[in-house]
Scaffold this active site. Structure first.
Site, PDB file in Angstrom:
ATOM      1  N   TYR A   9       0.871  -1.241   0.097  1.00  0.00           N
ATOM      2  CA  TYR A   9      -0.057   0.083  -0.152  1.00  0.00           C
ATOM      3  C   TYR A   9       0.981   1.191  -0.171  1.00  0.00           C
ATOM      4  CZ  TYR A   9      -3.312  -3.543   1.648  1.00  0.00           C
ATOM      5  OH  TYR A   9      -4.155  -4.789   1.748  1.00  0.00           O
ATOM      6  N   TYR A 137     -14.582  -4.894   2.351  1.00  0.00           N
ATOM      7  CA  TYR A 137     -13.368  -5.254   2.250  1.00  0.00           C
ATOM      8  C   TYR A 137     -13.185  -6.596   2.548  1.00  0.00           C
ATOM      9  CZ  TYR A 137      -8.181  -6.166   2.281  1.00  0.00           C
ATOM     10  OH  TYR A 137      -7.097  -6.680   2.108  1.00  0.00           O
ATOM     11  N   ASP A 240     -17.734 -13.074   6.867  1.00  0.00           N
ATOM     12  CA  ASP A 240     -16.165 -12.615   6.793  1.00  0.00           C
ATOM     13  C   ASP A 240     -15.886 -12.080   8.316  1.00  0.00           C
ATOM     14  OD1 ASP A 240     -13.508 -11.719   6.739  1.00  0.00           O
ATOM     15  OD2 ASP A 240     -13.809 -10.851   4.775  1.00  0.00           O
ATOM     16  N   LYS A 269      -6.810 -13.475  11.207  1.00  0.00           N
ATOM     17  CA  LYS A 269      -6.369 -12.112  12.109  1.00  0.00           C
ATOM     18  C   LYS A 269      -6.217 -12.764  13.463  1.00  0.00           C
ATOM     19  CE  LYS A 269      -6.667  -8.115   9.311  1.00  0.00           C
ATOM     20  NZ  LYS A 269      -7.794  -8.185   8.186  1.00  0.00           N
TER      21      LYS A 269
HETATM   22  C1  LIG Z   1      -7.646  -8.369   6.797  1.00  0.00           C
HETATM   23  C2  LIG Z   1      -9.045  -8.969   6.118  1.00  0.00           C
HETATM   24  C3  LIG Z   1      -9.132  -9.765   5.144  1.00  0.00           C
HETATM   25  C4  LIG Z   1      -7.753 -10.462   4.324  1.00  0.00           C
HETATM   26  O1  LIG Z   1      -6.804 -11.076   5.209  1.00  0.00           O
HETATM   27  P1  LIG Z   1      -5.572 -11.414   4.937  1.00  0.00           P
HETATM   28  O2  LIG Z   1      -5.080 -12.426   5.901  1.00  0.00           O
HETATM   29  O3  LIG Z   1      -4.838 -10.014   4.575  1.00  0.00           O
HETATM   30  O4  LIG Z   1      -5.697 -12.083   3.648  1.00  0.00           O
HETATM   31  C5  LIG Z   1     -10.322 -10.153   4.747  1.00  0.00           C
HETATM   32  N1  LIG Z   1     -11.482  -9.772   5.243  1.00  0.00           N
HETATM   33  C6  LIG Z   1     -11.397  -9.071   6.374  1.00  0.00           C
HETATM   34  C7  LIG Z   1     -12.632  -8.470   6.845  1.00  0.00           C
HETATM   35  C8  LIG Z   1     -10.025  -8.323   6.622  1.00  0.00           C
HETATM   36  O5  LIG Z   1     -10.242  -7.465   7.565  1.00  0.00           O
END
Ligand SMILES: *Cc1c(COP(=O)(O)O)cnc(C)c1O
Length: 422
Positions: A9, A137, A240, A269
């Protein structure tokens, strides 16, 4: 000397040499310059236990002495088996099957691919588009980019190269909104489903908190309404929870606020406490059952090399144990109290002419500015005050590690306010 490391980024022409981190403990990390910074972002929201947590470090060391890695194709091992059972135990009811992968983006790819194949196996191969939300996202890989906000999101340049999916308006009614106030948002969702449900396999969403799209905080009533609409139109619901999972919204999972289960849920995460990259895509029995059959198309053709990595599974198990034994939900509630008092209830901040809105949910707070320009220089200023802040766009936010003390968090909120002249 120029570094060969290509940073994410970043504008390569204007970027400055990034600070060099040499270690850390708790909510702080140390730079080779001798500075110590209090991390207001917990490293892209994943280091929920902070740095160098003794139990997490010990778990990795111990596992490294036994088994660092083995393929999950045709083999299994105790850390993967145990972590899968633990994830089934703690996630909303019905999510009984766990597919491991190595990052949040790949976990989402797995979820979307699973949804398309599910409908194929159910005799509805025409259901091969997705429905996403504006401000969404879901990651940076091609499949994920196609369900990110195509206008305000960061991937607009690629729109023509991506599969075309459907988008519903971003929910506008906030977390505390009354059910009636959410109707309008749900109508927007219903309209897209009424027109296109025949080709829609799944609705993807970041439940309650659209994170990288601008920390938009959404009502649990919206989740309940979305669940009903998905059932009505035979569309799978994918949560997600890569950012929201593991306490960020104040409950263990955002779905818990609404008391419902999605059909597929993605975790990453905080899963390993940030200590190793890993992800889990959970599915209900209904989804899993569709894949049980004799046809050549019944196998799910996906298998990241590092899925179920023993080190990652073992540290995830330790992370969960610490989370439960040390009452992290209680800690998050106390951090939430600080964020509410210091930001949400600060009249001067909310009345500041450059501030559009202040929002707080669980251990997340954002000051949304009217204009991105008013955040210029904020990160440098924060660094001088010993805080690592990394605002993006119009959003100045904190998602602290849960080990951050109330006093440390007040320091973060003071620095956030001071950086915008409040
Ligand atoms: C960070 C994130 C992702 C992507 O995860 P990566 O481990 O960086 O590939 C997908 N969805 C959400 C909601 C996120 O915050």
């Amino acid at each position: 000397m120029n570094s060969p490391v290509w940073h994410p980024y970043a504008h390569l022409k204007t970027q400055r040499p990034p600070p060099r981190v040499v270690g850390g403990e708790g909510a702080h990390f140390h730079l080779d310059s001798g500075e110590t910074l209090l991390d207001a972002t917990c490293s892209w929201w994943c280091m929920i236990h902070g740095y160098a947590h003794p139990r997490l470090v010990a778990a990795i060391r111990e596992q490294a002495g036994e088994l660092c890695h083995v393929m999950l194709g045709g083999l299994t091992h105790e850390p993967a088996e145990r972590l899968a059972r633990e994830l089934v135990r703690i996630t909303p009811p019905g999510l009984d099957h766990v597919f491991f992968s190595d990052s949040g983006s790949v976990g989402m790819e797995v979820a979307m691919k699973m949804a398309l194949q599910y409908h194929h196996l159910q005799g509805k191969p025409e259901k091969r588009r997705l429905l996403s939300l504006m401000k969404a996202y879901h990651g940076d890989t091609l499949g994920c980019m196609a369900v990110c906000d195509p206008e305000e999101g960061m991937h607009a340049l690629f729109n023509d190269a991506l599969p075309r999916h459907h988008f519903a308006p971003a929910p506008r009614a906030g977390f505390d909104a009354e059910p009636e106030a959410v109707e309008n948002d749900l109508d927007g969702l219903r309209r897209v489903l009424e027109r296109h449900h025949r080709e829609i396999a799944a609705l993807t969403m970041e439940p309650l908190l659209q994170a990288a799209g601008g920390l938009n905080m959404v009502s649990p009533h919206y989740l309940r309404g979305a669940r009903k609409l998905c059932d009505e139109f035979d569309v799978l619901l994918i949560f997600d929870e890569v950012a929201t999972g593991f306490g960020r919204t104040g409950r263990l999972f955002a779905a818990d606020h609404a008391g419902l289960s999605p059909d597929i849920m993605v975790l990453s995460k905080g899963l390993t406490g940030g200590y190793l990259g890993h992800a889990a895509t959970l599915a209900t029995g209904r989804v899993h059952e569709a894949f049980i059959g004799d046809g050549p198309l019944h196998a799910f053709m996906h298998g990241p090399t590092f899925m179920g990595n023993p080190l990652a599974c073992r540290v995830a198990l330790e992370s969960l144990a610490v989370f439960e034994q040390e009452d992290y939900l209680g800690r998050i509630e106390r951090l939430n109290g600080v964020l509410r008092r210091e930001l949400l209830e600060d009249e001067a901040l909310r009345a500041h002419p450059a501030v559009a809105e202040v929002r707080v949910l669980g251990a997340t707070a954002v000051i949304e500015m009217r204009d991105a320009a008013s955040l210029a220089g904020v990160a440098d200023n924060a660094r001088r005050q010993g805080v690592w802040l990394r605002p993006f766009g119009r959003w100045l936010y904190t998602m602290p590690a849960y080990v951050t003390s109330e006093e440390e968090l007040r320091h973060i909120t003071r620095v956030m306010k001071a950086s915008i002249g409040c």
